[in-house]
Design an enzyme around this catalytic site. Structure first.
Site, mmCIF file in Angstrom:
data_model
loop_
_atom_site.group_PDB
_atom_site.id
_atom_site.type_symbol
_atom_site.label_atom_id
_atom_site.label_comp_id
_atom_site.label_asym_id
_atom_site.label_seq_id
_atom_site.Cartn_x
_atom_site.Cartn_y
_atom_site.Cartn_z
ATOM 1 N N ARG A 47 0.869 -1.184 0.000
ATOM 2 C CA ARG A 47 0.000 0.000 0.000
ATOM 3 C C ARG A 47 0.900 1.226 0.000
ATOM 4 N NH1 ARG A 47 2.306 1.634 3.832
ATOM 5 N NH2 ARG A 47 1.046 3.509 3.672
ATOM 6 N N GLY A 48 0.274 2.403 -0.099
ATOM 7 C CA GLY A 48 1.051 3.625 -0.270
ATOM 8 C C GLY A 48 1.146 3.887 -1.772
ATOM 9 N N ALA A 49 0.868 5.128 -2.178
ATOM 10 C CA ALA A 49 0.688 5.422 -3.599
ATOM 11 C C ALA A 49 1.855 4.970 -4.492
ATOM 12 C CB ALA A 49 0.397 6.915 -3.777
ATOM 13 N N ARG A 90 -7.639 -0.311 -6.613
ATOM 14 C CA ARG A 90 -7.898 0.790 -5.657
ATOM 15 C C ARG A 90 -8.084 2.089 -6.459
ATOM 16 N NH1 ARG A 90 -4.331 1.111 -0.347
ATOM 17 N NH2 ARG A 90 -6.188 2.222 0.372
ATOM 18 N N GLN A 197 -1.597 2.423 10.068
ATOM 19 C CA GLN A 197 -0.324 2.474 9.331
ATOM 20 C C GLN A 197 0.742 3.241 10.109
ATOM 21 O OE1 GLN A 197 -3.329 3.064 8.035
ATOM 22 N NE2 GLN A 197 -3.469 2.603 5.855
ATOM 23 N N ASP A 238 -1.925 10.777 -2.040
ATOM 24 C CA ASP A 238 -2.326 9.799 -3.061
ATOM 25 C C ASP A 238 -2.672 10.445 -4.388
ATOM 26 O OD1 ASP A 238 -2.742 8.424 -0.367
ATOM 27 O OD2 ASP A 238 -2.805 6.815 -1.852
ATOM 28 N N ASN A 248 -5.265 12.453 0.744
ATOM 29 C CA ASN A 248 -4.360 11.586 1.523
ATOM 30 C C ASN A 248 -5.205 10.826 2.542
ATOM 31 O OD1 ASN A 248 -1.711 10.612 2.157
ATOM 32 N ND2 ASN A 248 -1.783 11.816 4.038
ATOM 33 N N LYS A 249 -4.547 9.969 3.285
ATOM 34 C CA LYS A 249 -5.206 9.114 4.271
ATOM 35 C C LYS A 249 -6.180 9.899 5.140
ATOM 36 C CE LYS A 249 -5.008 5.671 4.526
ATOM 37 N NZ LYS A 249 -6.068 4.803 3.917
HETATM 38 O O1 MRU Z 1 -4.465 3.266 2.334
HETATM 39 P P1 MRU Z 1 -2.992 3.448 2.201
HETATM 40 O O2 MRU Z 1 -2.206 2.902 3.338
HETATM 41 O O3 MRU Z 1 -2.488 2.959 0.844
HETATM 42 O O4 MRU Z 1 -2.793 5.025 2.211
HETATM 43 C C1 MRU Z 1 -1.492 5.535 2.102
HETATM 44 C C2 MRU Z 1 -1.422 6.989 2.259
HETATM 45 O O5 MRU Z 1 -2.410 7.664 2.421
HETATM 46 C C3 MRU Z 1 -0.086 7.629 2.119
HETATM 47 O O6 MRU Z 1 0.011 8.773 2.910
HETATM 48 C C4 MRU Z 1 0.147 8.023 0.661
HETATM 49 O O7 MRU Z 1 -0.097 6.945 -0.207
HETATM 50 C C5 MRU Z 1 1.509 8.515 0.421
HETATM 51 S S1 MRU Z 1 2.688 7.230 0.538
HETATM 52 C C6 MRU Z 1 4.201 7.796 0.122
#
Ligand code: MRU
Length: 352
Positions: A47-49, A90, A197, A238, A248-249
């Site tokens: 996970r993470g963009a 996603r 996370q 994201d 973002n999250k």
């Molecule tokens: O749902 P996730 O864990 O994929 O969400 C991740 C985030 O929101 C991060 O802050 C974002 O992807 C940046 S990661 C470098």
């Protein structure tokens, strides 16, 4: 570099560190089928963009390698089908779509006249996305050094480190670069409900890197700004729209509001692969809504009454007016973002 490999490609096998079981267990999963890669992204094995983008690119590489096609046209049709499956995994992180488009564009090159030439090109493009991400993260950390004072108390949301990228990280990369440059920094890590996370992943990474940190519950940020004193917030994202609105999250928007009320600088660290100039504002960013069970349960333990209605928004949009600057690998954008992001995107090679 952080002492672990998040994503690895070896002779047609994609290996992912399974983030669902960290920090209790360090488990790797191997993939040879792109359908399973799409499922792994959906279930947040990775996970993470930026990590999602690189993983999807290797999903495309698996689709190319597994083909029974004997001619380029059939293979290109199959790659488009695989792209559609991976796109469904996603919705919010634009890096997913960006990486898939890059691979498709490379595969569409008419100079590639055989099935094996297309396969090689697809793998080469996935490898390029992988390598470029590491370089971009280090460049962001370098650009941001001037924004991080010595002794800084830094508030961070979610996980944006080597686990959320190919390696090094975006916002956590900014903190790491400052630490490695000899600055005494302390990171306050939002635990980041519901999937934790921050508590599980960011704390795991910073412990390995010996970077001083403290986990706080998500609701504590305003209290910390008022009492301990926070020097800056830095978060990843994201998707950034052309006007600087940033998805973002979930919880990032609340954090930005608290920072604004307290006069705390609020920085977003994002590679240009996360900037979506096709969207005029954050209103157009698709926001993922995930399984209510992520909210109603802690592991297998139910914490809400039976049948409690739940809205599990996985992301929110922070309006550009609450963002001090957006840190990218090609430089730092300041308001007005409509101008500064366009100017930065013009520096990206090859142009997008
Ligand atoms: O749902 P996730 O864990 O994929 O969400 C991740 C985030 O929101 C991060 O802050 C974002 O992807 C940046 S990661 C470098």
């Amino acid at each position: 570099m952080g002492g672990f490999t998040n994503i690895a490609w070896n002779k047609g096998v994609l290996r992912l560190l399974d983030q669902r079981v960290l920090p209790q267990e360090t488990r790797y999963l191997d993939f040879t089928d792109y359908h399973e890669v799409a499922q792994a992204i959906r279930e947040m094995v990775t996970r993470g963009a930026p990590a999602i983008g690189a993983t999807a690119a290797y999903g495309m590489a698996l689709a190319a390698l597994c083909t029974q096609a004997t001619d380029p046209t059939t293979l290109r049709i199959e790659l488009n089908q695989a792209a559609e499956v991976l796109r469904q995994s996603r919705p919010t992180a634009v890096n997913l779509f960006w990486a898939i488009e890059r691979v498709l564009r490379r595969a569409a090159n008419p100079a590639l006249a055989t099935v094996s030439a297309i396969c090689e090109a697809v793998i080469a493009e996935a490898n390029a996305i992988y390598e470029e991400d590491i370089k971009a993260n280090k460049a962001m950390g370098f650009h941001a050094l001037a924004l991080v004072p010595d002794q800084a108390k830094i508030l961070h949301h979610c996980n944006t480190g080597g686990l959320a990228t190919v390696d090094y990280g975006t916002a956590l990369g900014v903190i790491r670069t400052a630490h490695e440059a000899g600055k005494q920094v302390h990171a306050y890590l939002d635990e980041t409900r519901p999937r934790l996370q921050g508590a599980r992943l960011s704390a795991w990474e910073l412990k390995r890197l010996n970077i001083p940190h403290t986990v706080i519950v998500d609701g504590a940020s305003g209290h910390l700004m008022r009492t301990v004193g926070i020097d800056l917030c830095v978060v990843g994202c994201d998707r950034v729209a052309a006007n600087g609105d940033t998805a973002n999250k979930i919880g990032t928007y609340n954090l930005a509001l608290a920072a604004h009320a307290h006069g705390v600088p609020f920085y977003v660290a994002a590679p240009t692969s996360t900037i979506d100039m096709s969207l005029p504002s954050g209103d157009a960013i698709p926001i993922e809504v995930r399984d209510p069970r992520e909210v109603t349960h802690l592991g297998n333990f139910q914490i809400t009454p039976d049948d409690t209605p739940v809205a599990n928004f996985a992301f929110d949009v922070t309006p550009a007016k609450y963002i001090t600057a957006i840190i990218t690998e090609v430089g730092i954008a300041y308001p007005p973002f409509s101008d500064s992001l366009a100017e930065l995107m013009a520096r990206v090679q090859p142009p997008r």
